[in-house]
Design a protein around this motif. Structure first.
Motif, short mmCIF file in Angstrom:
data_model
loop_
_atom_site.label_atom_id
_atom_site.label_comp_id
_atom_site.label_asym_id
_atom_site.label_seq_id
_atom_site.Cartn_x
_atom_site.Cartn_y
_atom_site.Cartn_z
N MET A 12 91.47 135.56 99.49
CA MET A 12 90.42 136.48 99.92
C MET A 12 90.98 137.86 100.22
SD MET A 12 87.94 134.15 102.31
CE MET A 12 89.13 132.99 102.96
N ALA A 13 92.17 137.92 100.79
CA ALA A 13 92.78 139.22 101.10
C ALA A 13 93.04 140.00 99.82
CB ALA A 13 94.08 139.02 101.87
N GLY A 14 93.57 139.31 98.80
CA GLY A 14 93.80 139.98 97.52
C GLY A 14 92.50 140.47 96.91
N ASN A 15 91.47 139.64 96.98
CA ASN A 15 90.17 140.03 96.42
C ASN A 15 89.54 141.19 97.18
OD1 ASN A 15 90.49 137.88 94.68
ND2 ASN A 15 89.16 136.51 95.82
N GLY A 16 89.81 141.25 98.47
CA GLY A 16 89.24 142.33 99.29
C GLY A 16 89.70 143.71 98.90
N THR A 17 90.80 143.78 98.14
CA THR A 17 91.29 145.09 97.70
C THR A 17 90.30 145.78 96.77
OG1 THR A 17 92.52 144.10 95.85
CG2 THR A 17 93.70 144.37 97.94
N VAL A 18 89.38 145.02 96.17
CA VAL A 18 88.33 145.63 95.34
C VAL A 18 87.51 146.59 96.19
CG1 VAL A 18 86.25 145.19 93.98
CG2 VAL A 18 88.21 143.65 93.77
N ALA A 19 87.16 146.18 97.40
CA ALA A 19 86.36 147.04 98.28
C ALA A 19 87.15 148.26 98.73
CB ALA A 19 85.88 146.24 99.50
N LEU A 20 88.44 148.09 99.01
CA LEU A 20 89.25 149.25 99.40
C LEU A 20 89.19 150.32 98.32
CD1 LEU A 20 92.54 147.66 100.84
CD2 LEU A 20 90.47 148.35 102.08
N GLU A 21 89.34 149.90 97.07
CA GLU A 21 89.34 150.85 95.96
C GLU A 21 87.96 151.48 95.76
OE1 GLU A 21 90.83 148.79 92.53
OE2 GLU A 21 92.70 148.23 93.54
N MET A 22 86.91 150.68 95.87
CA MET A 22 85.56 151.21 95.67
C MET A 22 85.22 152.27 96.72
SD MET A 22 83.35 147.82 94.61
CE MET A 22 81.88 148.74 94.11
N LEU A 23 85.54 152.00 97.97
CA LEU A 23 85.19 152.94 99.03
C LEU A 23 86.05 154.19 98.98
CD1 LEU A 23 84.51 150.45 101.97
CD2 LEU A 23 82.87 151.58 100.46
N GLU A 24 87.25 154.08 98.43
CA GLU A 24 88.07 155.27 98.26
C GLU A 24 87.58 156.11 97.10
OE1 GLU A 24 92.74 156.54 97.37
OE2 GLU A 24 92.20 154.44 97.71
N VAL A 30 76.97 145.25 95.95
CA VAL A 30 76.33 144.05 95.38
C VAL A 30 77.42 143.28 94.64
CG1 VAL A 30 74.44 143.16 93.99
CG2 VAL A 30 74.19 145.38 95.12
N VAL A 31 77.63 142.02 95.06
CA VAL A 31 78.82 141.27 94.65
C VAL A 31 78.44 139.85 94.24
CG1 VAL A 31 81.12 140.54 95.38
CG2 VAL A 31 80.08 142.57 96.42
N PRO A 32 78.92 139.37 93.09
CA PRO A 32 78.64 137.97 92.71
C PRO A 32 79.28 136.99 93.69
CG PRO A 32 79.54 139.25 90.86
CD PRO A 32 79.73 140.08 92.09
N ILE A 33 78.62 135.84 93.85
CA ILE A 33 79.15 134.77 94.71
C ILE A 33 79.22 133.48 93.92
CG2 ILE A 33 78.81 133.33 96.75
CD1 ILE A 33 77.27 135.54 98.04
N GLY A 34 80.41 132.88 93.88
CA GLY A 34 80.58 131.51 93.40
C GLY A 34 80.96 130.68 94.61
N GLY A 35 82.27 130.56 94.84
CA GLY A 35 82.74 129.92 96.07
C GLY A 35 82.77 130.88 97.24
N GLY A 36 82.73 132.19 96.95
CA GLY A 36 82.65 133.19 98.02
C GLY A 36 83.93 133.95 98.30
N GLY A 37 84.98 133.73 97.51
CA GLY A 37 86.26 134.37 97.78
C GLY A 37 86.26 135.87 97.59
N LEU A 38 85.50 136.37 96.62
CA LEU A 38 85.45 137.82 96.37
C LEU A 38 84.65 138.53 97.45
CD1 LEU A 38 85.90 140.35 94.66
CD2 LEU A 38 83.89 139.70 93.30
N ILE A 39 83.43 138.08 97.70
CA ILE A 39 82.58 138.79 98.66
C ILE A 39 83.12 138.66 100.08
CG2 ILE A 39 80.96 136.90 99.15
CD1 ILE A 39 78.71 139.04 99.03
N SER A 40 83.82 137.57 100.40
CA SER A 40 84.38 137.42 101.75
C SER A 40 85.44 138.48 102.02
CB SER A 40 84.98 136.02 101.92
OG SER A 40 83.99 135.04 101.88
N GLY A 41 86.40 138.61 101.10
CA GLY A 41 87.42 139.63 101.27
C GLY A 41 86.84 141.02 101.27
N MET A 42 85.90 141.28 100.36
CA MET A 42 85.29 142.60 100.28
C MET A 42 84.48 142.92 101.54
SD MET A 42 84.06 143.04 96.31
CE MET A 42 83.44 144.69 96.70
N ALA A 43 83.76 141.93 102.06
CA ALA A 43 82.93 142.16 103.24
C ALA A 43 83.78 142.51 104.45
CB ALA A 43 82.07 140.92 103.53
#
Length: 414
Positions: A168-180, A189-202
């Motif tokens: 999740m921490a690795g995936n959360g870097t997507v949000a860091l880049e987007m907000l920068e 708006v983020v796809p959810i499967g198991g939730g690993g991407l949106i959890s880190g990003m959130a």
């Protein structure tokens, strides 16, 4: 589109099992080995849907998915002994490729368990990274059970696709880049499967911008996280174009985070996912798989929910079979009235086929396919069934063609 809200105000991300510090540390860990993908403003999509849209092109990663962010962060945390023994992962494709690619880079043996029905493009791409691929289980959950047994028997480290804080921490870097890159964003708006991407990003987004609106998106056929958050009992079944987020059992840790930090979960239909894939190809000239297009699917399904907002969409992956792309694009042409199948009853005598063809040419329609069926129909012996696939400019043009056929006395069925 269906949506569910579970809370009126976001929780403090500091109370969760993952922090902004973990995500910034992950960004440093993966820097240089994972692409910082573009986050571009789409003028055309913004005009169409009445909001300002930015697209995060995670389909442009080397393995065509965000998944390598979390995979690499997790692999870097292995001890030397764990690296020697190797890792195992279960995946429907994108996590598999991320683990296999970076494991090979780091000299770590990798075994990947993929469920039956995984698209061949994802299976072959995973094998290309020298991983041992095992096809087992009807679902991701069954593949996971096999992977856990193999991990225990062979002393391998299981690299879970989503329910792992390092993933999740690795995936959360997507949000860091987007907000920068796009500091004006007020909605993710983020796809959810198991939730690993949106959890880190959130966690990253709430820590940096507590007021941000965060919306998750699931395929309507696999509403597992939606059910977990809303208390619903929607069934999960069938084949979805978004197989990358077709998860029946969401993560325990991810569910906790999503319940506290995500504002809403939208469900999108197969039709909406297909339209989103086709729209991204037609307008942005970018190839995105079904799961990767789900975020745009939510916007096109309910543009009123995003009107006037600054919206960041994560195009999470681009691993889609070329045959499937062709099918999606052809079906979209049919929806738009640009490709249509006609069945016309005509007398079986010389010149009638030519008459139909001439009329269509005069109307500006292009004939793509022709089938002249005399035997296998319920028409009288002196009649024949003419089946045509025609190309028209749009729905209005199709209506004009149909009117001309009707005026000429041809009985037409769509």
């Amino acid at each position: 589109m269906t949506s569910a809200s579970d809370h009126s105000s976001p929780a403090d991300p500091g109370s969760l099992p993952l922090s902004l510090a973990d995500i910034t540390a992950a960004a440093a860990t993966i820097r240089g080995a994972v692409a910082v993908t573009d986050c571009n403003y789409s003028r055309t999509l913004s005009d169409i849907y009445g909001c300002n849209i930015w697209l995060k092109f995670e389909n442009h990663q080397f393995t065509s998915s965000f998944k390598e962010r979390g995979a690499l962060n997790r692999l870097h945390a292995l001890s030397s002994e764990e690296r020697t023994r190797g890792v195992i992962a279960m995946s429907a494709g994108n996590h598999a490729q991320g683990v296999a690619y970076h494991a090979r880079r780091l000299g770590i043996p990798a075994t990947i368990v993929m469920p039956l029905g995984t698209p061949m493009v994802k299976v072959e791409n995973t094998r290309r990274h020298d991983a041992e691929v095992i096809i087992s289980g009807q679902t991701l959950e069954e593949a996971g059970a096999f992977a856990r047994e193999r991990a225990k028997a062979q002393g391998l480290t299981l690299v879970h696709p989503y329910d792992d804080s390092l993933i999740m921490a690795g995936n959360g870097t997507v949000a860091l880049e987007m907000l920068e890159m796009a500091p004006e964003l007020d909605t993710l708006v983020v796809p959810i499967g198991g939730g690993g991407l949106i959890s880190g990003m959130a966690i990253a987004a709430r820590s940096l911008r507590p007021e941000l609106r965060i919306v998750g998106v699931q395929a309507e056929l696999y509403p597992s996280m939606y059910n977990a958050i809303s208390g619903g009992q929607r069934p999960m079944r069938g084949d979805t174009l978004a197989e990358g987020i077709a998860v029946k059992a969401p993560g325990r840790i991810t569910t906790e985070i999503i319940r506290k930090l995500v504002d809403d979960i939208a469900l999108v239909t197969e039709d909406q996912i297909e339209r989103a894939v086709a729209t991204l190809i037609a307008i942005e000239k970018t190839v995105v798989e079904g799961a990767g297009a789900a975020a745009l699917g939510a916007v096109l399904a309910a543009p009123e929910h995003y009107r006037g907002r600054n919206v960041g969409l994560v195009l999470s992956g681009g691993n889609i079979d070329t045959r499937l792309i062709a099918s999606v694009l052809t079906r979209e042409l049919a929806r738009e009235g640009r490709l249509t199948q006609l069945a016309i009853d005509i007398p079986d005598r010389p010149g009638r086929l030519a008459a139909v063809a001439s009329l269509l040419a005069e109307a500006g329609a292009n004939i793509i396919e022709v089938s002249h069926q005399r035997t296998f129909s319920d028409l009288p012996a002196k009649a024949t069934l003419l089946e045509l696939v025609i190309e028209t400019r749009d729905k209005a043009h199709l209506d004009e063609v149909m009117a001309r056929l009707d005026a000429a006395g041809f009985k037409v069925r769509l």
